[in-house]
Design an enzyme around this catalytic site. Structure first.
Site, short mmCIF file in Angstrom:
data_model
loop_
_atom_site.label_atom_id
_atom_site.label_comp_id
_atom_site.label_asym_id
_atom_site.label_seq_id
_atom_site.Cartn_x
_atom_site.Cartn_y
_atom_site.Cartn_z
N ASP A 44 0.82 -1.21 0.01
CA ASP A 44 0.18 0.09 0.04
C ASP A 44 0.92 1.39 -0.02
OD1 ASP A 44 -2.26 1.76 0.74
OD2 ASP A 44 -3.25 0.07 0.86
N HIS B 225 -3.86 5.89 3.70
CA HIS B 225 -4.44 4.62 3.25
C HIS B 225 -4.00 3.34 3.60
CE1 HIS B 225 -5.66 1.86 0.06
NE2 HIS B 225 -6.83 2.59 0.06
N SER C 52 -11.49 -0.89 -0.21
CA SER C 52 -10.10 -0.95 0.29
C SER C 52 -10.47 -1.27 1.88
CB SER C 52 -9.64 0.31 0.21
OG SER C 52 -8.82 0.68 -1.10
#
Ligand SMILES: *[C@@H]1O[C@H](CO)[C@@H](O)[C@H](O)[C@H]1NC(C)=O
Ligand SMILES: *[C@@H]1O[C@H](CO)[C@@H](O)[C@H](O)[C@H]1NC(C)=O
Ligand SMILES: *[C@@H]1O[C@H](CO)[C@@H](O)[C@H](O)[C@H]1NC(C)=O
Ligand SMILES: *[C@@H]1O[C@H](CO)[C@@H](O)[C@H](O)[C@H]1NC(C)=O
Ligand SMILES: *[C@@H]1O[C@H](CO)[C@@H](O)[C@H](O)[C@H]1NC(C)=O
Ligand SMILES: *[C@@H]1O[C@H](CO)[C@@H](O)[C@H](O)[C@H]1NC(C)=O
Length: 481
Positions: free
Chosen positions: A168, A200, A365
């Site tokens: 990520d 994220h 996600s």
């Protein structure tokens, strides 16, 4: 002609993506393919050469390909990505004269332009209803932004011995939720620092294995940074990241106490990339478990990489999203490539801007790391049977899932909802005292306000610009477990 050229171009504007406000927390890319029958150009492009995996003379083949383009493996413009499973070579700035050379080489299976990927997020408000939803047949009801839910599990070791590679934007490994279990693995981004400048990666890692907000609270978290602090990266970086994971897994797999490896990948392309799909499948063949986000386009997941490699045809698990009302999220990709659905709206997890800061995101996600966490828990419960056997774990995961527990059009996926196999009784904790929240935008200068009470309220005021990034954090610290 054996060689496939998949032509891609970066579209400067991501309006199609931003038009879907619920689609944050996913990483996407727009692909433009050359029209059939037209000649194509690779002049000035960066390409990935994917070599046939059974090739015995792979070193010679790589050398031959580099000779054609007048490069050496040491050149800055060349990156040879190599592991026990596959070999791929990234060559920058090739010319049209190389098309014939690549086509003539039997050993090269695919030539693909390096594709750009990007993360995009919209911050929303609060909650851990997801942990209750995956551990309670009755589900969760009420305000998804409340933090009044209960996570039920049988064995508190929760994934101990499992390595979860979070591929990520990086992970803030010092965040309180990781309790010393998170480490910086490798960096394949262009950033000068391996920290998570986006949030994220820290958020998805927190859901997979963070204390309080995460599923597998005993697992090891390893950051594999393939996206920069602006949330962008390239397909070649993701291949390099997966290659590193394969090497790590092969080193770790004989160590005492090791249970297995899992890659949690909450990103994708709006189009397809054969080289990336290949790398995912090779990792799975190497015994690494893989869970990937289905994508946030409200479309068929079979149309995008890497979600398309899931479904009945592989041991890779593709994850769609549901909300607290047990409905398929409007943004979730669906279809036969989606294996399972998990909580993905208004998910509270760790954030990158401080060791006690948390934030709320929605997207497939966020659903993906819920599944990664349950996979890790199941692996630790049966290391010999499931630890290094992706096909067996997938069977177990889908067998443990709740059937027909949500509504909505899944367009051919099975109606399976993630479960850790425990049907905990609903036990609701009393709400904590109202907190003071600070909400600030990183995109709109000066947009900042303090809210006391229900953190949900701010969201209503801040929907005017859904493309802006918002940070929400409590001024009460430290984080309490
Ligand atoms: C493609 O290139 C070949 C050789 O240069 C040429 O003969 C052919 O007409 C071209 N096709 C198109 C569709 O431009
Ligand atoms: C991360 O990788 C990029 C590209 O190789 C490099 O420029 C950068 O220095 C690396 N950062 C760290 C902290 O290793
Ligand atoms: C539904 O699935 C079919 C293939 O079975 C596909 O062609 C179509 O695009 C899908 N629709 C959506 C909205 O995903
Ligand atoms: C919990 O799981 C671990 C292995 O992950 C095992 O060693 C331990 O005995 C289990 N504890 C109980 C009470 O079942
Ligand atoms: C749920 O609670 C009821 C009553 O409190 C109890 O009888 C039942 O066994 C519980 N079920 C589970 C799965 O713990
Ligand atoms: C979530 O929101 C509720 C109010 O709805 C608040 O009491 C609680 O403290 C919030 N959770 C966190 C982690 O701040």
């Amino acid at each position: 002609m054996r060689t496939t050229f998949a032509f891609t171009a970066l579209v400067a504007s991501l309006t199609a993506v931003f038009a879907l406000p619920a689609g944050e927390g996913f990483i996407g890319k727009t692909t433009v393919k050359a029209p059939t029958g037209q000649n194509v150009t690779i002049e000035g492009k960066d390409v990935i050469l994917w070599f046939k995996t059974g090739d015995k003379a792979i070193e010679d083949s790589v050398q031959a390909a580099l000779d054609f383009v007048k490069r050496t493996p040491e050149d800055d413009s060349v990156n040879v990505i190599k592991n026990a499973q596959f070999t791929a070579v990234v060559v920058k700035n090739v010319g049209d004269e190389n098309v014939d050379a690549f086509n003539a080489m039997d050993e090269i299976e695919t030539v693909e332009e390096v594709a750009a990927i990007k993360s995009f997020e919209v911050k929303q408000t609060n909650s851990t209803w997801g942990l209750q939803r995956i551990s309670n047949k009755a589900g969760a009801s009420g305000n998804p932004r409340d933090e009044t839910f209960t996570y039920t599990f049988e064995n508190a070791s929760l994934g101990a011995g499992v390595d979860i590679y979070v591929v990520d934007t990086g992970v803030r490994t010092t965040h309180a939720v990781f309790t010393g279990r998170a480490t910086q693995g490798a960096n394949f981004s262009n950033d000068a620092t391996n920290t998570d400048g986006d949030g994220h990666g820290t958020h998805t890692a927190g859901t997979a294995g963070g204390a309080k907000f995460g599923v597998a609270q005993g697992a090891n978290i390893i950051a594999v940074k393939v996206l920069g602090s602006d949330g962008t990266g390239s397909s070649s970086d993701t291949i390099a990241g997966m290659s590193w994971v394969i090497d790590q897994h092969n080193k770790r797999k004989t160590e005492p106490g090791f249970v297995g490896s899992l890659m949690s990948m909450s990103w994708g392309l709006t189009g397809t990339a054969t080289t990336v799909n290949n790398a995912v499948l090779e990792a799975s063949k190497a015994g690494i478990h893989v869970s990937v986000a289905a994508g946030n386009s409200g479309a068929d997941a079979c149309g995008s990489t890497p979600a398309m490699v899931g479904g009945a045809k592989s041991a890779v698990v593709t994850v769609g999203s549901i909300n607290i009302n047990n409905q398929v999220s409007t943004f979730s990709n669906i279809g036969t490539c989606v294996d399972i659905y998990a909580p993905g709206e208004q998910i509270l997890s760790a954030w990158n801007t401080g060791d006690t800061i948390v934030n709320f995101l929605s997207g497939t996600s966020m659903a993906c790391p819920h599944v990664s966490g349950v996979m890790a828990v199941l692996m630790a419960q049966d290391p010999a049977g499931l630890g290094q056997n992706p096909a067996a774990l997938k069977t177990k995961l889908l067998g443990t899932a709740l059937v027909n527990a949500f509504t909505g059009n899944v367009n051919g996926s099975a109606n399976l909802l993630l479960s850790n196999g425990v049907s905990g009784n609903l036990s609701v904790r009393s709400p904590k005292n109202a907190k003071k929240w600070v909400v600030e935008s990183t995109d709109l200068p000066g947009e900042k306000r303090t809210i006391t009470g229900d953190a949900a309220n701010w969201a209503k005021d801040f929907t005017k610009d859904l493309t802006a990034r918002w940070n929400l954090h409590s001024t009460d610290s430290p984080l309490r477990f």
